[in-house]
Design an enzyme around this catalytic site. Structure first.
Site, short mmCIF file in Angstrom:
data_model
loop_
_atom_site.label_atom_id
_atom_site.label_comp_id
_atom_site.label_asym_id
_atom_site.label_seq_id
_atom_site.Cartn_x
_atom_site.Cartn_y
_atom_site.Cartn_z
CD GLN A 1 -2.71 1.30 2.45
OE1 GLN A 1 -2.16 1.60 3.51
NE2 GLN A 1 -4.01 1.10 2.34
CE1 TYR B 1 -2.66 9.25 7.27
CE2 TYR B 1 -4.10 7.39 6.83
CZ TYR B 1 -3.27 8.08 7.69
OH TYR B 1 -3.06 7.62 8.97
NE ARG C 1 -10.05 -2.53 14.83
CZ ARG C 1 -11.18 -1.91 15.13
NH1 ARG C 1 -11.29 -1.23 16.26
NH2 ARG C 1 -12.21 -1.96 14.30
CB CYS D 1 -9.94 -8.66 17.82
SG CYS D 1 -9.94 -6.87 17.65
CB CYS E 1 -10.09 -2.17 23.06
SG CYS E 1 -8.37 -2.66 22.77
CB CYS F 1 -3.61 -2.52 18.24
SG CYS F 1 -5.18 -2.39 17.38
C1 LIG Z 1 -2.50 -0.60 14.22
C2 LIG Z 1 -3.27 -0.26 12.98
C3 LIG Z 1 -2.58 0.18 11.85
C4 LIG Z 1 -3.28 0.47 10.67
N1 LIG Z 1 -2.58 0.83 9.55
C5 LIG Z 1 -3.23 1.03 8.38
C6 LIG Z 1 -2.51 1.27 7.17
O1 LIG Z 1 -1.29 1.28 7.12
N2 LIG Z 1 -3.25 1.48 6.04
C7 LIG Z 1 -4.62 1.41 6.04
O2 LIG Z 1 -5.24 1.57 4.99
N3 LIG Z 1 -5.31 1.16 7.16
C8 LIG Z 1 -4.66 0.96 8.31
N4 LIG Z 1 -5.36 0.63 9.43
C9 LIG Z 1 -6.83 0.46 9.33
C10 LIG Z 1 -7.18 -1.01 9.07
O3 LIG Z 1 -6.57 -1.51 7.89
C11 LIG Z 1 -8.71 -1.23 8.96
O4 LIG Z 1 -9.20 -0.48 7.88
C12 LIG Z 1 -9.46 -0.86 10.23
O5 LIG Z 1 -8.72 -1.18 11.40
C13 LIG Z 1 -10.83 -1.58 10.31
O6 LIG Z 1 -10.67 -2.98 10.23
P1 LIG Z 1 -10.71 -3.94 11.53
O7 LIG Z 1 -12.05 -3.74 12.18
O8 LIG Z 1 -10.53 -5.33 10.98
O9 LIG Z 1 -9.60 -3.53 12.43
C14 LIG Z 1 -4.69 0.35 10.62
C15 LIG Z 1 -5.37 -0.11 11.76
C16 LIG Z 1 -4.68 -0.42 12.92
C17 LIG Z 1 -5.44 -0.94 14.10
#
Ligand SMILES: Cc1cc2nc3c(=O)[nH]c(=O)nc-3n(C[C@H](O)[C@H](O)[C@H](O)COP(=O)(O)O)c2cc1C
Length: 375
Positions: free
Chosen positions: A100, A172, A321, A343, A346, A349
């Site tokens: 990415q 972004y 997460r 998970c 919360c 992370c």
């Molecule tokens: C620690 C952390 C780092 C993340 N880094 C990125 C990233 O580099 N690029 C991105 O598009 N989203 C990033 N996200 C967002 C996740 O990819 C995702 O869109 C968001 O956490 C929702 O998904 P989930 O419910 O499975 O966590 C990050 C999320 C977390 C928790």
């Protein structure tokens, strides 16, 4: 066999199941964005544990687009060799990996630390405050960033990645152009949705010029803004953007939120009805594109994810997460242990302290381990 474990073709390659590790920043690179062995090991671990497609943590295409400490960079050719180790590790484990790439625009942490050219689409009252004044981008600045995306994608291909994903979400730079809340320009880059999407369309074209014709180019698209008053990029506009980008040759669209960033990872996803929180938006985007669609956000239990795919709303599901807490989650599911992810969403992370160091880990798990050690 669950539909979640059926293979699918993405661009010119196939992935073995429908599980994508959504891009996740781990704060494991040095201050120039060179990745560490720990990053390579992490990607290998995900591939060994049956993740169908890994999206690497976001990597900046120019130094003044760095958004958080110790994130990956892909701003020079010198970065290519270390990424070759990463792609080899994943391919040796029979996995697939795309990188990415991003420019933070007004969300540029690096300029707050080291100074530099702090650029914004428009200088607005709702932009982050770093104590330095941002400058509104000129046409030359915009062109330079567009070309930097193209060069970064060339490096991504040279490093052996299976594809490249444009970060077009979470407030972004691409999101900053798309959202009328952050884009107040009155030139060809602002105003109508056709003008606001011009930047990401030009980025796509610049990338396509630099990579092989069949090299997969993808996007994580912030398909709408989630503001309390409903203002900002609408889902209808998001669908128009998705359709236009598909016409530009993007082969895989992952959808997420646009602005503001704090709506990217809602907390407290503790019941099936709270999972898949962008499902209504995915249904609209589905109507606008025919390429594989990937849905991120709150994917925690197998029946919910199966329904997302079976209903035809999306072709893949992506998780962030849950895989920080349990990098072996997909393998457990494949081996028949069907309990939902541990998970609890919360958000602990994503808690970098601005100083750097390896500070991305599951805080709940750490607490649990400490308690057990104390016993
Ligand atoms: C620690 C952390 C780092 C993340 N880094 C990125 C990233 O580099 N690029 C991105 O598009 N989203 C990033 N996200 C967002 C996740 O990819 C995702 O869109 C968001 O956490 C929702 O998904 P989930 O419910 O499975 O966590 C990050 C999320 C977390 C928790």
């Amino acid at each position: 066999m669950s539909i979640l474990f059926e293979s699918i073709k993405i661009g010119n390659f196939e992935i073995k199941n429908r599980f994508v590790r959504s891009a996740t920043y781990y704060a494991l690179s040095d201050r120039d964005g060179f990745i560490s062995q720990a990053s390579v090991d992490l990607m290998r671990q995900l591939a060994e544990n049956e993740v169908g497609l890994i999206v690497s943590g976001f990597a900046y295409v120019l130094k003044n687009g760095q958004s958080v400490p110790d994130m990956n960079g892909i701003q020079t050719d010198e970065h290519i060799p270390s990424y070759k180790k990463m792609t080899k590790a994943v391919h040796d484990a029979d996995g697939r990996i795309v990188m990415q790439i991003v420019h933070g625009g007004a969300n540029a942490y690096s300029v707050s630390i080291w100074g530099g050219d702090y650029l914004a689409v428009s200088v607005t009252e709702n932009m982050p405050r770093y104590g330095i004044k941002a400058r509104e981008m000129t046409d030359e600045d915009i062109e330079k960033i567009i070309q930097a995306f193209g060069q970064a994608a060339r490096r991504v291909q040279e490093a052996g990645f299976d594809g490249v994903q444009i970060h077009g979400a979470h407030g972004y730079l691409v999101s900053q152009f798309l959202s009328p809340l952050t884009n107040r320009r009155e030139d060809k880059w602002g105003g109508s949705i056709e003008n606001r999407m011009r930047f990401v369309a030009e980025v796509t074209r610049a990338i396509k010029k630099q990579v092989d014709q069949d090299f997969p180019v993808m996007i994580k698209l912030g398909c709408r803004d989630f503001t309390a008053d409903g203002s900002g990029l609408t889902i209808q506009e998001g669908a128009q953007v998705a359709g236009a980008l598909e016409n530009e040759g993007l082969c895989f669209i992952e959808i997420s939120n646009g602005y503001p960033i704090d709506q990217t990872m809602p907390v407290g996803i503790n019941a099936p009805e709270k999972e898949a929180f962008y499902l209504p938006e995915a249904r609209v985007i589905r109507e606008a594109i025919t390429s594989p669609l990937c849905l991120v956000g709150g994917m925690r239990s197998l029946p919910v994810m199966e329904e997302v795919i079976k209903s035809g709303t999306a072709d893949c599901v992506s998780l962030s997460r849950p895989l920080i807490r349990e990098p072996n989650l997909i393998k457990h599911w494949k081996d028949g242990d069907t309990k939902p992810a541990d998970c609890i969403s919360c958000g602990g992370c994503f808690n970098h302290d601005g100083k750097g160091g390896h500070d991305i880990y599951c805080r709940q798990l750490k607490k649990k381990e400490k308690k057990q050690q104390a016993k």
